[in-house]
Design a protein around this motif. Sequence first.
Motif, PDB file in Angstrom:
ATOM      1  N   ILE A   1      -9.749  95.234   1.302  1.00 10.75           N
ATOM      2  CA  ILE A   1      -8.430  95.851   1.160  1.00 10.75           C
ATOM      3  C   ILE A   1      -7.347  94.775   1.119  1.00 10.75           C
ATOM      4  O   ILE A   1      -6.432  94.820   0.291  1.00 10.75           O
ATOM      5  N   ALA A   2      -7.465  93.787   1.996  1.00  6.97           N
ATOM      6  CA  ALA A   2      -6.479  92.700   2.034  1.00  6.97           C
ATOM      7  C   ALA A   2      -6.445  91.945   0.709  1.00  6.97           C
ATOM      8  O   ALA A   2      -5.362  91.636   0.178  1.00  6.97           O
ATOM      9  N   LEU A   3      -7.624  91.642   0.150  1.00  9.07           N
ATOM     10  CA  LEU A   3      -7.684  90.916  -1.117  1.00  9.07           C
ATOM     11  C   LEU A   3      -7.119  91.764  -2.247  1.00  9.07           C
ATOM     12  O   LEU A   3      -6.360  91.268  -3.095  1.00  9.07           O
ATOM     13  N   THR A   4      -7.473  93.037  -2.273  1.00 12.20           N
ATOM     14  CA  THR A   4      -6.942  93.932  -3.304  1.00 12.20           C
ATOM     15  C   THR A   4      -5.428  93.993  -3.244  1.00 12.20           C
ATOM     16  O   THR A   4      -4.741  93.903  -4.276  1.00 12.20           O
ATOM     17  N   GLN A   5      -4.894  94.131  -2.038  1.00 14.19           N
ATOM     18  CA  GLN A   5      -3.444  94.208  -1.889  1.00 14.19           C
ATOM     19  C   GLN A   5      -2.752  92.917  -2.324  1.00 14.19           C
ATOM     20  O   GLN A   5      -1.605  92.952  -2.798  1.00 14.19           O
ATOM     21  N   ALA A   6      -3.445  91.799  -2.182  1.00 11.75           N
ATOM     22  CA  ALA A   6      -2.868  90.523  -2.601  1.00 11.75           C
ATOM     23  C   ALA A   6      -2.902  90.353  -4.123  1.00 11.75           C
ATOM     24  O   ALA A   6      -1.961  89.824  -4.720  1.00 11.75           O
ATOM     25  N   LEU A   7      -3.995  90.806  -4.748  1.00  8.80           N
ATOM     26  CA  LEU A   7      -4.166  90.602  -6.195  1.00  8.80           C
ATOM     27  C   LEU A   7      -3.448  91.634  -7.045  1.00  8.80           C
ATOM     28  O   LEU A   7      -3.012  91.347  -8.164  1.00  8.80           O
TER      29      LEU A   7
ATOM     30  N   MET B   1      -5.066  82.655  -3.123  1.00 11.51           N
ATOM     31  CA  MET B   1      -3.826  82.989  -3.833  1.00 11.51           C
ATOM     32  C   MET B   1      -3.098  81.734  -4.293  1.00 11.51           C
ATOM     33  O   MET B   1      -2.485  81.717  -5.374  1.00 11.51           O
ATOM     34  N   SER B   2      -3.175  80.675  -3.499  1.00 16.07           N
ATOM     35  CA  SER B   2      -2.569  79.405  -3.904  1.00 16.07           C
ATOM     36  C   SER B   2      -3.289  78.821  -5.109  1.00 16.07           C
ATOM     37  O   SER B   2      -2.654  78.259  -6.024  1.00 16.07           O
ATOM     38  N   LYS B   3      -4.596  78.957  -5.152  1.00 16.06           N
ATOM     39  CA  LYS B   3      -5.378  78.447  -6.276  1.00 16.06           C
ATOM     40  C   LYS B   3      -5.028  79.185  -7.568  1.00 16.06           C
ATOM     41  O   LYS B   3      -4.924  78.596  -8.638  1.00 16.06           O
ATOM     42  N   ILE B   4      -4.849  80.488  -7.453  1.00 13.97           N
ATOM     43  CA  ILE B   4      -4.466  81.275  -8.636  1.00 13.97           C
ATOM     44  C   ILE B   4      -3.072  80.880  -9.091  1.00 13.97           C
ATOM     45  O   ILE B   4      -2.818  80.704 -10.287  1.00 13.97           O
TER      46      ILE B   4
ATOM     47  N   SER C   1     -12.792  87.008   4.783  1.00 16.56           N
ATOM     48  CA  SER C   1     -12.281  87.876   5.843  1.00 16.56           C
ATOM     49  C   SER C   1     -11.237  87.163   6.697  1.00 16.56           C
ATOM     50  O   SER C   1     -10.566  87.794   7.517  1.00 16.56           O
ATOM     51  N   GLU C   2     -11.075  85.850   6.482  1.00 15.94           N
ATOM     52  CA  GLU C   2     -10.081  85.069   7.220  1.00 15.94           C
ATOM     53  C   GLU C   2      -8.809  84.935   6.386  1.00 15.94           C
ATOM     54  O   GLU C   2      -8.856  84.603   5.207  1.00 15.94           O
ATOM     55  N   GLU C   3      -7.688  85.183   7.005  1.00 14.44           N
ATOM     56  CA  GLU C   3      -6.402  85.169   6.304  1.00 14.44           C
ATOM     57  C   GLU C   3      -6.113  83.822   5.651  1.00 14.44           C
ATOM     58  O   GLU C   3      -5.563  83.760   4.553  1.00 14.44           O
ATOM     59  N   SER C   4      -6.508  82.740   6.311  1.00 13.77           N
ATOM     60  CA  SER C   4      -6.240  81.412   5.757  1.00 13.77           C
ATOM     61  C   SER C   4      -6.984  81.180   4.446  1.00 13.77           C
ATOM     62  O   SER C   4      -6.478  80.502   3.546  1.00 13.77           O
ATOM     63  N   VAL C   5      -8.178  81.755   4.323  1.00 12.85           N
ATOM     64  CA  VAL C   5      -8.948  81.607   3.084  1.00 12.85           C
ATOM     65  C   VAL C   5      -8.321  82.441   1.971  1.00 12.85           C
ATOM     66  O   VAL C   5      -8.242  82.001   0.821  1.00 12.85           O
ATOM     67  N   LEU C   6      -7.848  83.632   2.293  1.00 10.38           N
ATOM     68  CA  LEU C   6      -7.145  84.445   1.305  1.00 10.38           C
ATOM     69  C   LEU C   6      -5.909  83.706   0.800  1.00 10.38           C
ATOM     70  O   LEU C   6      -5.615  83.710  -0.402  1.00 10.38           O
ATOM     71  N   GLU C   7      -5.213  83.040   1.702  1.00  4.27           N
ATOM     72  CA  GLU C   7      -4.035  82.257   1.293  1.00  4.27           C
ATOM     73  C   GLU C   7      -4.429  81.129   0.352  1.00  4.27           C
ATOM     74  O   GLU C   7      -3.723  80.839  -0.629  1.00  4.27           O
ATOM     75  N   LYS C   8      -5.577  80.487   0.610  1.00  4.08           N
ATOM     76  CA  LYS C   8      -6.048  79.422  -0.279  1.00  4.08           C
ATOM     77  C   LYS C   8      -6.381  79.973  -1.665  1.00  4.08           C
ATOM     78  O   LYS C   8      -6.122  79.328  -2.680  1.00  4.08           O
TER      79      LYS C   8
END
Length: 257
Positions: free
Chosen positions: A114-120, A71-74, A62-69
């Motif tokens: 929703i944020a994760l879906t939109q990123a992936l 996406m960086s890992k992928i 739920s934290e934006e910084s973790v979502l960024e991590k």
Amino acid sequence: MNLHLENKLFLVGGATSGLGKAILEQLIAEGAKVIAVARTEQKLENLKATHEKIEVVSGDLSEESVLEKVMSKIGDRILTGAVINSGGPPAMPVLDTKLSDWDDAYRNVVRWKIALTQALLPKMLENNYGRLLYIESVSVKQPVENLVLSNSMRLAVVGYVKTLSQEVGTSGVTFNILGPGYHSTQRMENLFKKNSELKGIPEAEIRSTFAEQTSIGKIGDPKDFASLAVWLLSQHSQYITGQTISVDGGLVKGIMG
């Protein structure tokens, strides 16, 4: 059946316990690679040590910084599928809730998915393939006592996923929801404890009462749940999208359960 998952890359949330861990273990057994996400770093490191095909990202999605991590890992790799999963909001009856509880439940149950879906999704659409699997609860089909926050907020996810599946249905990306009933997980143990406190009844009796609500008379095994999840993450599930499937031992009594 060969699911053809060898060396395919998957993302699994809530990967260190319960249903998430069971799904991860079956993906690894099928030869897949997995990026495991969970809040507890030590549990992730312990999990990573069990298999060379497991990578880890620690933190709260739920934290934006973790979502960024994540996406960086992928990175530039092709992500075949994702299990969008985490714990639910605290158990409580309607009259015990405050508006702040509802705000927290929105952030913890709806917004980050929703944020994760939109990123992936953009890269999956570009590749004309992907499997997005959301782990919600049987409460989207039949409310669970003392879980009003879950009963309500998870329905928002169902509406979002169904709409998304209709809008990009020809893309090769599928979107499905699994609604677990009563499985042997820590989440369920917490619910047994909460009900025991509220009703003044021993936890063992509460557990038996929950089991008796199912058609088969027992609490589910996470491994059985994971077998369906992994199939939905495979190429064999290409004609199934926009569905909410109960995995509940016959708990839901409605015809459309």
